[in-house]
Design a protein around this motif. Structure first.
Motif, PDB file in Angstrom:
ATOM      1  N   MET A  61      79.915  53.785  79.833  1.00 38.80           N
ATOM      2  CA  MET A  61      80.834  55.148  79.999  1.00 38.80           C
ATOM      3  C   MET A  61      79.821  55.145  78.863  1.00 38.80           C
ATOM      4  O   MET A  61      79.547  55.190  77.879  1.00 38.80           O
ATOM      5  CB  MET A  61      81.934  55.179  79.488  1.00 38.80           C
ATOM      6  CG  MET A  61      82.884  56.436  79.282  1.00 38.80           C
ATOM      7  SD  MET A  61      84.076  56.948  78.903  1.00 38.80           S
ATOM      8  CE  MET A  61      85.196  55.625  79.188  1.00 38.80           C
ATOM      9  N   PRO A  62      78.112  56.590  79.872  1.00 44.95           N
ATOM     10  CA  PRO A  62      77.866  56.914  78.622  1.00 44.95           C
ATOM     11  C   PRO A  62      77.954  57.925  77.891  1.00 44.95           C
ATOM     12  O   PRO A  62      80.056  58.231  78.168  1.00 44.95           O
ATOM     13  CB  PRO A  62      77.193  58.347  80.404  1.00 44.95           C
ATOM     14  CG  PRO A  62      77.883  57.076  81.425  1.00 44.95           C
ATOM     15  CD  PRO A  62      79.270  56.783  81.208  1.00 44.95           C
ATOM     16  N   SER A  63      77.730  57.715  77.113  1.00 47.11           N
ATOM     17  CA  SER A  63      77.281  58.854  75.261  1.00 47.11           C
ATOM     18  C   SER A  63      78.980  60.156  75.980  1.00 47.11           C
ATOM     19  O   SER A  63      79.471  60.396  74.896  1.00 47.11           O
ATOM     20  CB  SER A  63      76.864  58.899  74.561  1.00 47.11           C
ATOM     21  OG  SER A  63      75.318  59.555  74.976  1.00 47.11           O
ATOM     22  N   THR A  64      78.058  61.288  76.350  1.00 43.56           N
ATOM     23  CA  THR A  64      78.864  62.366  76.812  1.00 43.56           C
ATOM     24  C   THR A  64      79.995  62.045  77.883  1.00 43.56           C
ATOM     25  O   THR A  64      80.761  62.978  76.943  1.00 43.56           O
ATOM     26  CB  THR A  64      77.338  62.938  77.662  1.00 43.56           C
ATOM     27  OG1 THR A  64      77.358  62.591  79.283  1.00 43.56           O
ATOM     28  CG2 THR A  64      76.287  63.197  77.471  1.00 43.56           C
ATOM     29  N   VAL A  65      80.577  61.404  78.230  1.00 44.12           N
ATOM     30  CA  VAL A  65      81.517  60.528  78.547  1.00 44.12           C
ATOM     31  C   VAL A  65      82.491  60.838  77.604  1.00 44.12           C
ATOM     32  O   VAL A  65      84.116  61.005  78.163  1.00 44.12           O
ATOM     33  CB  VAL A  65      81.698  60.061  80.487  1.00 44.12           C
ATOM     34  CG1 VAL A  65      82.867  59.719  80.838  1.00 44.12           C
ATOM     35  CG2 VAL A  65      80.449  61.030  81.196  1.00 44.12           C
ATOM     36  N   ARG A  69      85.850  62.338  76.120  1.00 47.01           N
ATOM     37  CA  ARG A  69      87.464  61.332  76.202  1.00 47.01           C
ATOM     38  C   ARG A  69      87.923  62.045  74.682  1.00 47.01           C
ATOM     39  O   ARG A  69      88.783  62.557  74.339  1.00 47.01           O
ATOM     40  CB  ARG A  69      86.877  60.524  76.595  1.00 47.01           C
ATOM     41  CG  ARG A  69      88.101  59.573  76.585  1.00 47.01           C
ATOM     42  CD  ARG A  69      88.022  58.202  76.826  1.00 47.01           C
ATOM     43  NE  ARG A  69      87.958  57.558  75.568  1.00 47.01           N
ATOM     44  CZ  ARG A  69      87.975  56.222  75.864  1.00 47.01           C
ATOM     45  NH1 ARG A  69      88.548  55.449  76.749  1.00 47.01           N
ATOM     46  NH2 ARG A  69      86.342  55.138  74.724  1.00 47.01           N
ATOM     47  N   VAL A  70      86.830  62.298  74.130  1.00 45.93           N
ATOM     48  CA  VAL A  70      87.009  62.223  72.395  1.00 45.93           C
ATOM     49  C   VAL A  70      87.406  63.436  72.642  1.00 45.93           C
ATOM     50  O   VAL A  70      88.276  63.655  71.644  1.00 45.93           O
ATOM     51  CB  VAL A  70      86.241  61.736  71.588  1.00 45.93           C
ATOM     52  CG1 VAL A  70      86.535  62.001  69.849  1.00 45.93           C
ATOM     53  CG2 VAL A  70      85.574  59.573  71.478  1.00 45.93           C
ATOM     54  N   MET A  71      86.740  64.834  72.711  1.00 40.06           N
ATOM     55  CA  MET A  71      87.109  66.038  72.896  1.00 40.06           C
ATOM     56  C   MET A  71      88.560  66.016  73.485  1.00 40.06           C
ATOM     57  O   MET A  71      89.303  66.611  72.743  1.00 40.06           O
ATOM     58  CB  MET A  71      86.296  66.903  73.399  1.00 40.06           C
ATOM     59  CG  MET A  71      84.895  66.779  72.411  1.00 40.06           C
ATOM     60  SD  MET A  71      83.483  67.593  73.682  1.00 40.06           S
ATOM     61  CE  MET A  71      82.096  67.240  72.748  1.00 40.06           C
ATOM     62  N   LEU A  72      89.189  64.935  74.520  1.00 31.90           N
ATOM     63  CA  LEU A  72      90.436  65.290  74.905  1.00 31.90           C
ATOM     64  C   LEU A  72      91.205  65.021  73.977  1.00 31.90           C
ATOM     65  O   LEU A  72      92.923  65.578  73.702  1.00 31.90           O
ATOM     66  CB  LEU A  72      90.465  64.554  75.887  1.00 31.90           C
ATOM     67  CG  LEU A  72      89.619  65.461  77.742  1.00 31.90           C
ATOM     68  CD1 LEU A  72      89.405  64.027  78.725  1.00 31.90           C
ATOM     69  CD2 LEU A  72      90.510  67.018  77.964  1.00 31.90           C
ATOM     70  N   TRP A  73      91.349  63.988  73.285  1.00 29.94           N
ATOM     71  CA  TRP A  73      92.161  62.906  72.372  1.00 29.94           C
ATOM     72  C   TRP A  73      92.082  64.312  71.226  1.00 29.94           C
ATOM     73  O   TRP A  73      93.364  64.510  70.535  1.00 29.94           O
ATOM     74  CB  TRP A  73      91.935  61.823  72.116  1.00 29.94           C
ATOM     75  CG  TRP A  73      92.149  60.963  72.787  1.00 29.94           C
ATOM     76  CD1 TRP A  73      91.176  60.674  73.094  1.00 29.94           C
ATOM     77  CD2 TRP A  73      93.097  60.891  73.458  1.00 29.94           C
ATOM     78  NE1 TRP A  73      91.750  59.236  74.252  1.00 29.94           N
ATOM     79  CE2 TRP A  73      92.753  59.570  74.052  1.00 29.94           C
ATOM     80  CE3 TRP A  73      95.001  60.714  73.140  1.00 29.94           C
ATOM     81  CZ2 TRP A  73      93.991  59.131  74.323  1.00 29.94           C
ATOM     82  CZ3 TRP A  73      96.068  59.988  73.784  1.00 29.94           C
ATOM     83  CH2 TRP A  73      95.395  59.433  75.150  1.00 29.94           C
ATOM     84  N   ILE A 178      84.285  70.087  77.231  1.00 30.59           N
ATOM     85  CA  ILE A 178      84.297  69.014  78.262  1.00 30.59           C
ATOM     86  C   ILE A 178      83.942  69.267  79.551  1.00 30.59           C
ATOM     87  O   ILE A 178      83.375  67.960  80.969  1.00 30.59           O
ATOM     88  CB  ILE A 178      85.706  68.983  77.854  1.00 30.59           C
ATOM     89  CG1 ILE A 178      86.421  68.262  76.610  1.00 30.59           C
ATOM     90  CG2 ILE A 178      86.771  68.332  79.301  1.00 30.59           C
ATOM     91  CD1 ILE A 178      87.794  68.514  76.614  1.00 30.59           C
ATOM     92  N   ALA A 179      83.801  70.601  80.248  1.00 32.07           N
ATOM     93  CA  ALA A 179      83.390  70.871  81.306  1.00 32.07           C
ATOM     94  C   ALA A 179      82.006  70.305  81.387  1.00 32.07           C
ATOM     95  O   ALA A 179      81.502  70.128  82.781  1.00 32.07           O
ATOM     96  CB  ALA A 179      83.493  72.125  81.889  1.00 32.07           C
ATOM     97  N   VAL A 180      81.094  70.785  80.929  1.00 26.78           N
ATOM     98  CA  VAL A 180      79.747  70.117  80.373  1.00 26.78           C
ATOM     99  C   VAL A 180      79.241  68.371  80.784  1.00 26.78           C
ATOM    100  O   VAL A 180      78.790  68.285  81.643  1.00 26.78           O
ATOM    101  CB  VAL A 180      79.111  71.153  79.821  1.00 26.78           C
ATOM    102  CG1 VAL A 180      77.620  70.621  79.441  1.00 26.78           C
ATOM    103  CG2 VAL A 180      78.705  72.411  79.773  1.00 26.78           C
ATOM    104  N   PHE A 181      79.853  67.537  79.633  1.00 29.52           N
ATOM    105  CA  PHE A 181      79.803  66.821  79.561  1.00 29.52           C
ATOM    106  C   PHE A 181      80.408  65.845  81.108  1.00 29.52           C
ATOM    107  O   PHE A 181      79.597  64.525  81.483  1.00 29.52           O
ATOM    108  CB  PHE A 181      80.703  66.319  78.508  1.00 29.52           C
ATOM    109  CG  PHE A 181      79.475  66.452  77.201  1.00 29.52           C
ATOM    110  CD1 PHE A 181      78.305  66.931  76.795  1.00 29.52           C
ATOM    111  CD2 PHE A 181      79.996  66.613  76.376  1.00 29.52           C
ATOM    112  CE1 PHE A 181      77.404  67.227  76.585  1.00 29.52           C
ATOM    113  CE2 PHE A 181      79.808  66.772  75.061  1.00 29.52           C
ATOM    114  CZ  PHE A 181      78.414  67.086  74.807  1.00 29.52           C
ATOM    115  N   VAL A 182      81.596  65.576  81.307  1.00 30.93           N
ATOM    116  CA  VAL A 182      81.774  65.456  82.224  1.00 30.93           C
ATOM    117  C   VAL A 182      81.172  66.058  83.845  1.00 30.93           C
ATOM    118  O   VAL A 182      81.115  65.392  85.197  1.00 30.93           O
ATOM    119  CB  VAL A 182      83.758  65.824  82.616  1.00 30.93           C
ATOM    120  CG1 VAL A 182      84.226  65.418  83.816  1.00 30.93           C
ATOM    121  CG2 VAL A 182      84.609  65.241  81.487  1.00 30.93           C
TER     122      VAL A 182
END
Length: 196
Positions: A61-65, A69-73, A178-182
């Motif tokens: 998994m790339p670091s931005t993705v 995921r961490v931001m979602l948590w 989240i929107a930018v990284f995904v």
């Protein structure tokens, strides 16, 4: 059966003249003789697909993705706190309305929207379930998870602006990130990778 018969397949092979190659064995250095040996010709080198990895996608998994995921948590944790605060606040206001004898306090408490506080608590619980489901599916999910995470980030950013401006600044920043990284190329490559 005689070994002298030239048509006998079990007979002795005919004698070769010195300096002449044997049947089926071309010698090196002769014109028309292959230089690399017998068999199939060597295959051209295998071309790697765009991106440099075999299989057409990233394997980790790339670091931005992973950051998304961490931001979602983090949003899940903030939603737990928000749901608890609004739920406890709604229960406290409802209990205080029923037990107060002071007419001024009863008027102030009567103006507080207890139903709206309960609705916000329920919405916070639903939003944390949505964020937790997305965070769990980041490892194995496909393009549908990517689109759902984009929608989640955009709606979270909008809700951080309008109704909850002061307490929603953190949600605004996290939703945009989240929107930018995904939505970037790394996110597209991760969620569109082949799964075997």
């Amino acid at each position: 059966m005689s070994f002298g018969d030239p048509n006998n397949p079990y007979g002795q092979p005919p004698q070769q003249q010195p300096g002449t190659p044997g049947y089926g064995y071309p010698q090196q250095g002769q014109p028309g003789a292959p230089q690399q040996g017998y068999g199939y010709p060597s295959a051209p080198p295998v071309q790697q697909p765009y991106g440099g990895q075999y299989g057409g996608g990233p394997t980790t998994m790339p670091s931005t993705v992973n950051a998304a995921r961490v931001m979602l948590w983090v949003i899940v944790g903030l939603q737990v706190l928000g749901a608890l605060l609004y739920g406890i606040g709604a229960a406290a206001v409802s209990a205080a309305k029923d037990s107060t004898d002071d007419p001024e306090l009863a008027r102030v408490l009567g103006d507080m929207p207890v139903g709206l506080m309960w609705a916000i608590a329920v919405f916070a619980i639903a939003w944390l379930v949505y964020a937790a489901m997305l965070a769990v599916k980041f490892k194995t999910g496909g393009n549908g998870v990517r689109v759902a995470a984009l929608v989640f980030g955009i709606i979270t950013a909008i809700l951080g602006i309008y109704p909850f401006l002061i307490i929603g600044v953190v949600h605004l920043v996290l939703g945009i990130l989240i929107a930018v990284f995904v939505g970037n190329a790394n996110g597209r490559a991760w969620f569109n990778r082949p799964r075997y």
